[in-house]
Structure formats: structure tokens, C-alpha cells
Design a protein around this motif. Structure first.
Motif, PDB file in Angstrom:
ATOM      1  N   GLY A 100       0.828  -1.211   0.000  1.00 33.20           N
ATOM      2  CA  GLY A 100       0.000   0.000   0.000  1.00 33.20           C
ATOM      3  C   GLY A 100       0.858   1.255   0.000  1.00 33.20           C
ATOM      4  O   GLY A 100       0.544   2.242  -0.670  1.00 33.20           O
ATOM      5  N   THR A 101       1.957   1.218   0.728  1.00 34.72           N
ATOM      6  CA  THR A 101       2.912   2.327   0.737  1.00 34.72           C
ATOM      7  C   THR A 101       3.509   2.522  -0.649  1.00 34.72           C
ATOM      8  O   THR A 101       3.626   3.652  -1.134  1.00 34.72           O
ATOM      9  N   CYS A 104       0.900   4.049  -2.954  1.00 35.10           N
ATOM     10  CA  CYS A 104       0.656   5.441  -2.545  1.00 35.10           C
ATOM     11  C   CYS A 104       1.788   6.340  -3.010  1.00 35.10           C
ATOM     12  O   CYS A 104       1.552   7.419  -3.576  1.00 35.10           O
ATOM     13  N   THR A 123      -4.866   9.072  -1.576  1.00 33.73           N
ATOM     14  CA  THR A 123      -4.234   7.758  -1.731  1.00 33.73           C
ATOM     15  C   THR A 123      -3.784   7.208  -0.382  1.00 33.73           C
ATOM     16  O   THR A 123      -3.850   6.000  -0.150  1.00 33.73           O
ATOM     17  N   TRP A 124      -3.343   8.088   0.504  1.00 32.05           N
ATOM     18  CA  TRP A 124      -2.951   7.664   1.851  1.00 32.05           C
ATOM     19  C   TRP A 124      -4.152   7.104   2.599  1.00 32.05           C
ATOM     20  O   TRP A 124      -4.048   6.067   3.247  1.00 32.05           O
ATOM     21  N   GLY A 128      -3.108   3.443   2.040  1.00 25.55           N
ATOM     22  CA  GLY A 128      -2.337   3.311   3.273  1.00 25.55           C
ATOM     23  C   GLY A 128      -3.153   2.738   4.414  1.00 25.55           C
ATOM     24  O   GLY A 128      -2.717   1.822   5.116  1.00 25.55           O
ATOM     25  N   SER A 131      -4.011  -1.100   3.853  1.00 35.21           N
ATOM     26  CA  SER A 131      -2.936  -2.042   4.182  1.00 35.21           C
ATOM     27  C   SER A 131      -2.638  -2.035   5.682  1.00 35.21           C
ATOM     28  O   SER A 131      -2.357  -3.087   6.266  1.00 35.21           O
ATOM     29  N   ALA A 132      -2.712  -0.878   6.318  1.00 37.35           N
ATOM     30  CA  ALA A 132      -2.494  -0.814   7.768  1.00 37.35           C
ATOM     31  C   ALA A 132      -3.612  -1.547   8.515  1.00 37.35           C
ATOM     32  O   ALA A 132      -3.351  -2.253   9.497  1.00 37.35           O
ATOM     33  N   HIS A 160       2.726   2.143  10.880  1.00 35.70           N
ATOM     34  CA  HIS A 160       2.718   1.961   9.430  1.00 35.70           C
ATOM     35  C   HIS A 160       2.274   3.234   8.704  1.00 35.70           C
ATOM     36  O   HIS A 160       2.889   3.639   7.721  1.00 35.70           O
ATOM     37  N   LEU A 161       1.243   3.873   9.187  1.00 34.32           N
ATOM     38  CA  LEU A 161       0.752   5.096   8.550  1.00 34.32           C
ATOM     39  C   LEU A 161       1.725   6.255   8.715  1.00 34.32           C
ATOM     40  O   LEU A 161       1.887   7.078   7.811  1.00 34.32           O
ATOM     41  N   ILE A 164       4.476   6.103   6.059  1.00 31.86           N
ATOM     42  CA  ILE A 164       4.084   6.657   4.759  1.00 31.86           C
ATOM     43  C   ILE A 164       4.211   8.175   4.778  1.00 31.86           C
ATOM     44  O   ILE A 164       4.727   8.787   3.831  1.00 31.86           O
ATOM     45  N   LYS A 168       6.805  10.641   2.480  1.00 37.63           N
ATOM     46  CA  LYS A 168       6.319  11.715   1.619  1.00 37.63           C
ATOM     47  C   LYS A 168       6.903  13.071   2.004  1.00 37.63           C
ATOM     48  O   LYS A 168       7.290  13.851   1.145  1.00 37.63           O
TER      49      LYS A 168
END
Length: 186
Positions: A100-101, A104, A123-124, A128, A131-132, A160-161, A164, A168
Motif C-alpha cells: 500500500g505504501t 501510494c 491515496t494515503w 495506506g 494495508s495498515a 505503518h501510517l 508513509i 512523503k
């Protein structure tokens, strides 16, 4: 890979047994290597210059460092909260969670680089968080005590979030700091 984003039925309702967690590392390794390539392409497209391989080393260190470091942290957390996941399963979950990362970062950095941060946040939120949530739900399901399972799930999803967001908005600062530490070429 699509199973790393979608929340599937983890427990068979008929037998009450938990489904198997994928315990292989080939897929996660390919996800991490692809994420490194996306990070390198994003840095090059933004105009960053390469000095003594710092760009590649920083990307490799960041991606593999998160995968191995977060997996170790998640396994330690799972161990203390009595979660029944092996170290290989945690490595696999964390590696597949990076898909997912990868999507994204690919969509927001390379595909639509001129888009505003609003596209990144969309997208996050979609990729993100999915998947988290997938990782967190497996940790929660495999924990014996529900209160501890919820704690583990929240921590796993948050870390996890945040990774990401780090990639970025703060990754380029890590690269710039590493480039300043590199000795000048004579």
C-alpha cells in the motif's frame, strides 16, 4: 499482493479456525526493492543530485530499515501481548503491508507528481489505511486478550501510517542530512 490491501475473512465461520498467514519473504522482498526504486525515481525526478551513492544508500537504508526494524518492534510487541505470530509471519505481514505504501508513493510521487498534497492524502487514506488495517486486523485476531489485541492493532497501524507520511514529507530531509555528512570529492 491484492490480499495485502483487502480485508479478507480471517476466521473460517464453519470450523472456527484461523486462516494461515503467508509465511514467505520473496513477495515482501520484491515490494521493498520496488519501493526503493520508486523512492530513487522520485528523488531523481525532483532534481536531487547524487553524491557518492548517498541517494541509493539512503533509500536502501530507509526501506530495509523500516521493514526489518518495524517487524522486530511488531514481533516484540506481539510477544509481550501474547499474539500467536512467528517472526517470519510478522516479516511477511510487514513486507506485504508496504505494498500500500508502494502504490501510494508511486501514484503521488511519480504518476501525478504535479498534483497537490490532496491527491496524496486521498491515496494515503485509501491505500495506506487499507494495508495498515489489514495488518492490524491480523495482529488483533491473533492476540488472546481482546484489549491487548486492540492495543497492538492501533500501534501497528499507527507506525505503518506514520512511515508513509515520513516518506512523503521528511525523507528528502534525511537524504540532505546524509549528503552533508559525506566528505567532499577532491
Amino acid at each position: 499482493l491484492d490480499g495485502s490491501l483487502a480485508q479478507g475473512q480471517e476466521t473460517d465461520r464453519v470450523t472456527g479456525t484461523k486462516s494461515e498467514v503467508v509465511s514467505e519473504l520473496y513477495g515482501p522482498l520484491m515490494v521493498v526493492l520496488t519501493l526503493i526504486a520508486v523512492m530513487l525515481a522520485g528523488m531523481k525526478s525532483s532534481g536531487q543530485t547524487v553524491q557518492e551513492g548517498t541517494l541509493m544508500g539512503t533509500a536502501i537504508g530507509t526501506c530495509f530499515g523500516y521493514w526489518l526494524g518495524a517487524s522486530t518492534f511488531f514481533f516484540g510487541l506481539a510477544y509481550f501481548c501474547d499474539t500467536s505470530l512467528s517472526p517470519i509471519e510478522v516479516l511477511s505481514l510487514c513486507g506485504y503491508g508496504l505494498f500500500g505504501t508502494l502504490l501510494c508513493m508511486f501514484l503521488s510521487t511519480l504518476l501525478l507528481a504535479s498534483a497537490t498534497n490532496t491527491f496524496f492524502y486521498v491515496t494515503w487514506l485509501v491505500l495506506g489505511i487499507s494495508s495498515a488495517f489489514r495488518m492490524a486486523s491480523i495482529f488483533m485476531e491473533r492476540t488472546a486478550v481482546r484489549k491487548q489485541g486492540l492495543t497492538v492493532a492501533v500501534i501497528v497501524a499507527s507506525v505503518h501510517l506514520m512511515f508513509i507520511l515520513y516518506l512523503k514529507f521528511f525523507y528528502h530531509k534525511t537524504y540532505e542530512a546524509a549528503a552533508k555528512l559525506a566528505p567532499p570529492v577532491i
